[in-house]
Design an enzyme around this catalytic site. Sequence first.
Site, short mmCIF file in Angstrom:
data_model
loop_
_atom_site.label_atom_id
_atom_site.label_comp_id
_atom_site.label_asym_id
_atom_site.label_seq_id
_atom_site.Cartn_x
_atom_site.Cartn_y
_atom_site.Cartn_z
N VAL B 143 0.84 -1.20 0.00
CA VAL B 143 0.00 0.00 0.00
C VAL B 143 0.87 1.25 0.00
O VAL B 143 0.61 2.21 -0.74
CB VAL B 143 -0.97 0.00 1.19
CG1 VAL B 143 -1.82 1.26 1.20
CG2 VAL B 143 -1.88 -1.23 1.12
N TYR B 144 1.92 1.22 0.83
CA TYR B 144 2.84 2.37 0.88
C TYR B 144 3.40 2.66 -0.52
O TYR B 144 3.37 3.81 -0.99
CB TYR B 144 3.96 2.06 1.86
CG TYR B 144 5.07 3.09 1.91
CD1 TYR B 144 4.81 4.40 2.32
CD2 TYR B 144 6.37 2.76 1.55
CE1 TYR B 144 5.82 5.35 2.37
CE2 TYR B 144 7.39 3.71 1.60
CZ TYR B 144 7.11 4.99 2.00
OH TYR B 144 8.11 5.92 2.05
N ALA B 145 3.89 1.61 -1.19
CA ALA B 145 4.48 1.79 -2.52
C ALA B 145 3.42 2.26 -3.52
O ALA B 145 3.70 3.09 -4.40
CB ALA B 145 5.12 0.50 -3.00
N THR B 147 0.79 4.13 -2.86
CA THR B 147 0.49 5.57 -2.66
C THR B 147 1.58 6.42 -3.30
O THR B 147 1.31 7.50 -3.82
CB THR B 147 0.37 5.94 -1.16
OG1 THR B 147 1.62 5.71 -0.49
CG2 THR B 147 -0.73 5.17 -0.48
N LYS B 148 2.81 5.92 -3.26
CA LYS B 148 3.91 6.69 -3.85
C LYS B 148 3.89 6.58 -5.38
O LYS B 148 4.33 7.51 -6.08
CB LYS B 148 5.24 6.22 -3.28
CG LYS B 148 5.41 6.54 -1.79
CD LYS B 148 5.36 8.04 -1.52
CE LYS B 148 5.80 8.39 -0.10
NZ LYS B 148 5.82 9.85 0.13
#
Lengths: 107, 233
Positions: B143-145, B147-148
């Site tokens: 999810v972090y990746a 969003t980026k």
Amino acid sequence: MSSKIGVDRQGILQAIFATIDEINETLPDNRKLEKSAETRLFGRQGGLESLEFVNFIVLLEQRIGDEFGLAVTLADEKAISRESSPFSTVERLSDYVTELLKDSGNG
Amino acid sequence: MANPQIMIITGARKGIGRFLAEHYVQHGFDVVGCSRAPSDLQLPGYQHHRLDVTDELAVKQMFLDVSRKFGRVDVLINNAGIASMNHSQLTPLSTAQKLVNTNFLGTFLFCREAANLMQRNRSGRIVNFTTVATPLNLEGEAVYAATKAAVESLTRTLARELAEFNITVNAVGPTPVKTDLTRSVPQAKLDALIARQAIHRYGEFRDIQNVIDFFIQPESDFITAQVIFLGGV
């Protein structure tokens, strides 16, 4: 803090006219907007082209911020989803901004 | 003497954001920082706003304050971000929503408001933050990746939309740097990640600052829509 000086329909109309002056500086002579309530801002029957219209709304938002100390978002979902656009003429836009500021407790 | 440039840095209370705030104040910028918690950074030329980057009204109010005080903004550094290392199958929706809100929507909101103010002066520099986790497709950072990845896409499209106002929009993608963001990541994972870089070391704050210096220098007015990853990723 927010200043409420001049935040009435007349004050808003003046802010719109000042924004017309600002946008007119970027328009060719044959497309300059008139400072009147009936002036069409956007839509099929004339007015600003799409990017010019974006600039106009951004400039007006900033003017409302600078002159009245109010942080507003003019192009919110409520405005965009209306059947008759509140941005089509100067009169409709000033009605809409007046309503928006009233709803946010600043009118 | 020329007027100082006005720079906004999100997530300026600690870590990279604070380092950048101190660095650019030392180099003559007037820096306006923000974070959710109050900052103890007290420097002439620095002011701090307490806000959540996803709070539209608070963000608009901050830009209104900047507009009234300085009349413009020259540089926006969209540094604020949160990470969550989790296997996708064990990631709560609420965590995913927080990541999207802060990393993507917060970045979008600041880009929008900065662009509105920069448009007036027909110039500006926006630097967003991505991560090497995106091109490396790191397991445990889905999810972090993502969003980026959204921030990278936003960067490239905004670069086109805002080019007519001489506003450049670029992004920097750091490798792991020793900050709060990486503190919770297991050492073995960080080691494996660093092994995938061309240059096998942790990033330093100065590495990130160096890329930002490049993006915002006057000569970089033809550099836009670019994402620079550190460490050879």
